[in-house]
Design a protein around this motif. Structure first.
Motif, PDB file in Angstrom:
ATOM      1  N   GLU A 250     112.200  24.433  21.881  1.00 10.80           N
ATOM      2  CA  GLU A 250     112.547  25.552  21.005  1.00 10.80           C
ATOM      3  C   GLU A 250     112.069  25.353  19.570  1.00 10.80           C
ATOM      4  O   GLU A 250     111.498  26.260  18.952  1.00 10.80           O
ATOM      5  CB  GLU A 250     114.054  25.787  21.031  1.00 10.80           C
ATOM      6  CG  GLU A 250     114.537  26.493  22.290  1.00 10.80           C
ATOM      7  CD  GLU A 250     116.032  26.750  22.266  1.00 10.80           C
ATOM      8  OE1 GLU A 250     116.704  26.304  21.306  1.00 10.80           O
ATOM      9  OE2 GLU A 250     116.530  27.387  23.219  1.00 10.80           O
ATOM     10  N   SER A 251     112.280  24.166  19.020  1.00 10.42           N
ATOM     11  CA  SER A 251     111.881  23.930  17.633  1.00 10.42           C
ATOM     12  C   SER A 251     110.369  24.026  17.471  1.00 10.42           C
ATOM     13  O   SER A 251     109.866  24.576  16.488  1.00 10.42           O
ATOM     14  CB  SER A 251     112.374  22.556  17.166  1.00 10.42           C
ATOM     15  OG  SER A 251     111.833  21.526  17.979  1.00 10.42           O
ATOM     16  N   ARG A 252     109.628  23.526  18.456  1.00  8.71           N
ATOM     17  CA  ARG A 252     108.176  23.601  18.377  1.00  8.71           C
ATOM     18  C   ARG A 252     107.698  25.045  18.518  1.00  8.71           C
ATOM     19  O   ARG A 252     106.776  25.480  17.816  1.00  8.71           O
ATOM     20  CB  ARG A 252     107.554  22.739  19.475  1.00  8.71           C
ATOM     21  CG  ARG A 252     106.038  22.633  19.412  1.00  8.71           C
ATOM     22  CD  ARG A 252     105.503  21.643  20.431  1.00  8.71           C
ATOM     23  NE  ARG A 252     106.006  20.296  20.181  1.00  8.71           N
ATOM     24  CZ  ARG A 252     105.684  19.256  20.940  1.00  8.71           C
ATOM     25  NH1 ARG A 252     104.896  19.414  22.000  1.00  8.71           N
ATOM     26  NH2 ARG A 252     106.170  18.054  20.646  1.00  8.71           N
ATOM     27  N   MET A 253     108.325  25.805  19.417  1.00 11.37           N
ATOM     28  CA  MET A 253     107.980  27.213  19.574  1.00 11.37           C
ATOM     29  C   MET A 253     108.276  27.999  18.305  1.00 11.37           C
ATOM     30  O   MET A 253     107.509  28.876  17.894  1.00 11.37           O
ATOM     31  CB  MET A 253     108.748  27.813  20.759  1.00 11.37           C
ATOM     32  CG  MET A 253     108.314  27.303  22.117  1.00 11.37           C
ATOM     33  SD  MET A 253     106.645  27.845  22.540  1.00 11.37           S
ATOM     34  CE  MET A 253     106.561  27.301  24.255  1.00 11.37           C
ATOM     35  N   ASP A 254     109.406  27.683  17.675  1.00  5.20           N
ATOM     36  CA  ASP A 254     109.759  28.363  16.424  1.00  5.20           C
ATOM     37  C   ASP A 254     108.725  28.082  15.345  1.00  5.20           C
ATOM     38  O   ASP A 254     108.363  28.970  14.559  1.00  5.20           O
ATOM     39  CB  ASP A 254     111.143  27.915  15.942  1.00  5.20           C
ATOM     40  CG  ASP A 254     112.261  28.440  16.834  1.00  5.20           C
ATOM     41  OD1 ASP A 254     112.004  29.396  17.583  1.00  5.20           O
ATOM     42  OD2 ASP A 254     113.372  27.881  16.781  1.00  5.20           O
ATOM     43  N   ALA A 255     108.238  26.849  15.284  1.00  2.91           N
ATOM     44  CA  ALA A 255     107.227  26.495  14.291  1.00  2.91           C
ATOM     45  C   ALA A 255     105.928  27.243  14.540  1.00  2.91           C
ATOM     46  O   ALA A 255     105.260  27.704  13.599  1.00  2.91           O
ATOM     47  CB  ALA A 255     106.982  24.984  14.319  1.00  2.91           C
ATOM     48  N   ILE A 256     105.543  27.385  15.818  1.00  2.52           N
ATOM     49  CA  ILE A 256     104.326  28.127  16.145  1.00  2.52           C
ATOM     50  C   ILE A 256     104.485  29.594  15.784  1.00  2.52           C
ATOM     51  O   ILE A 256     103.574  30.218  15.226  1.00  2.52           O
ATOM     52  CB  ILE A 256     104.012  27.978  17.643  1.00  2.52           C
ATOM     53  CG1 ILE A 256     103.630  26.526  17.962  1.00  2.52           C
ATOM     54  CG2 ILE A 256     102.886  28.918  18.051  1.00  2.52           C
ATOM     55  CD1 ILE A 256     103.429  26.255  19.439  1.00  2.52           C
ATOM     56  N   GLN A 257     105.660  30.137  16.089  1.00  2.56           N
ATOM     57  CA  GLN A 257     105.907  31.551  15.799  1.00  2.56           C
ATOM     58  C   GLN A 257     105.859  31.817  14.299  1.00  2.56           C
ATOM     59  O   GLN A 257     105.396  32.878  13.853  1.00  2.56           O
ATOM     60  CB  GLN A 257     107.268  31.959  16.354  1.00  2.56           C
ATOM     61  CG  GLN A 257     107.604  33.440  16.156  1.00  2.56           C
ATOM     62  CD  GLN A 257     108.973  33.785  16.697  1.00  2.56           C
ATOM     63  OE1 GLN A 257     109.697  32.913  17.138  1.00  2.56           O
ATOM     64  NE2 GLN A 257     109.327  35.053  16.660  1.00  2.56           N
TER      65      GLN A 257
END
Length: 320
Positions: A250-257
């Motif tokens: 989730e944290s990595r996806m949030d950073a990409i978003q």
């Protein structure tokens, strides 16, 4: 004095529960999320704890269930060497590979399951490659039950769903039979081909078209089924379910978003309505494939052929 790493301490506690009988063979062990909640550690630590138990052979991943206590060598039912037969060997190999994946299969491993020598197996099955062929042959040994559906499309749907069910039940099967250009000499698998071709017979398709339809459906089902095997292997390697893995990302996806580099894709990150399920994906694609076949069948119907011939005559007259 060195301090024991947290993941080893957690693995030790779960090991104690298994050895004491608190957790019996087949019982689910704490998931990565359960470990983070019970011991207050990070997801990576929980993953390492389950990985350590998996390496010891104390737990195993079961598709659709999670990580469970594995049967110990003493508790696993074995067949005496004098009762060795090709049927017993194939059945044991299927059970092993269903649980641990095709990479776990070896003649030595199967011999260990029977408590006999590898050479004793070779008297019944000449090689590992032949064993895999026999395993696939056994899976294809029973087709769909019940009367044949009326109509070519319901017939193809039933065959394709039966094939998908076998792939989902035996994640190794798709890779073991993935060669479209070099099919195995498998009478039972050829019966599946025969049933598909029978559904297409009498529709006006050429033999080449009928074979291409069969191979297109087969290749599509195998392609989606490969994801079943990959997910099974990933769960076994990481000790994490797909849901737990997504949570850890989730944290990595949030950073990409946050980069705004993917404006359309980012709209999917925040929705809870979409959940990728392979069975649903298979049904979606199967319907699209059969829609294309239906269009081809309609083009070969007598009425359509007559209309096409009439259209060609009109075009030719206009150019005369």
């Amino acid at each position: 004095m060195t301090t024991e790493p947290p993941y080893l301490r957690i693995a030790g506690e779960i090991r104690r529960r298994i050895e004491s009988g608190e957790l019996a063979p087949g019982d689910p062990v704490p998931s990565t999320r359960g470990i983070t909640q019970e011991w207050g550690v990070a997801m990576a630590t929980a993953t390492k704890a389950l990985g350590a138990l998996n390496q010891e052979g104390l737990v195993r991943a079961v598709p659709g269930v999670g990580t469970v206590v594995a049967e110990s060598g003493r508790e696993r039912a074995t067949t005496p060497a004098r009762q060795l037969s090709r049927e017993h060997i194939v059945r044991t190999a299927i059970e092993l590979v269903d649980a641990e994946g095709l990479a776990a299969l070896s003649m030595r491993r199967i011999a260990t399951e029977f408590g006999t020598s590898t050479m004793a197996l070779y008297r019944h099955v000449p090689s590992k490659g032949e064993l895999v062929r026999l395993m696939a042959e056994a899976v294809f040994g029973s087709g769909p039950t019940g009367p044949r559906p009326a109509g070519w499309r319901p017939h193809l749907e039933r065959e394709a769903r039966w094939l998908w069910k076998q792939y989902a039940r035996h994640p190794w099967l798709a890779r073991s039979m993935a060669g479209l250009t070099r099919p195995m000499a498998s009478p039972n698998a050829m019966l599946y081909t025969e049933r598909v071709l029978a559904a297409l017979a009498g529709l006006g398709l050429t033999p080449e078209q009928m074979l291409h339809v069969h191979l297109t459906i087969l290749g599509y089902a195998q392609g989606i089924a490969m994801a079943v095997e990959l997910e099974s292997q990933a769960r076994q390697d990481s000790g994490m379910t797909a849901e737990e893995w997504m949570t850890s990302m989730e944290s990595r996806m949030d950073a990409i978003q946050a980069t705004a580099a993917y404006p359309v894709l980012s709209t999917f990150f925040g929705t809870d309505d979409f959940e990728l399920e392979l069975g649903t994906l298979f049904e979606f694609g199967l319907a699209r494939v059969l829609d294309g076949v239906e269009g081809m069948v309609e083009d070969t119907s007598p009425a359509m052929t007559a209309r096409q011939a009439g259209h060609r005559r009109v075009v030719n007259d206009e150019h005369c």
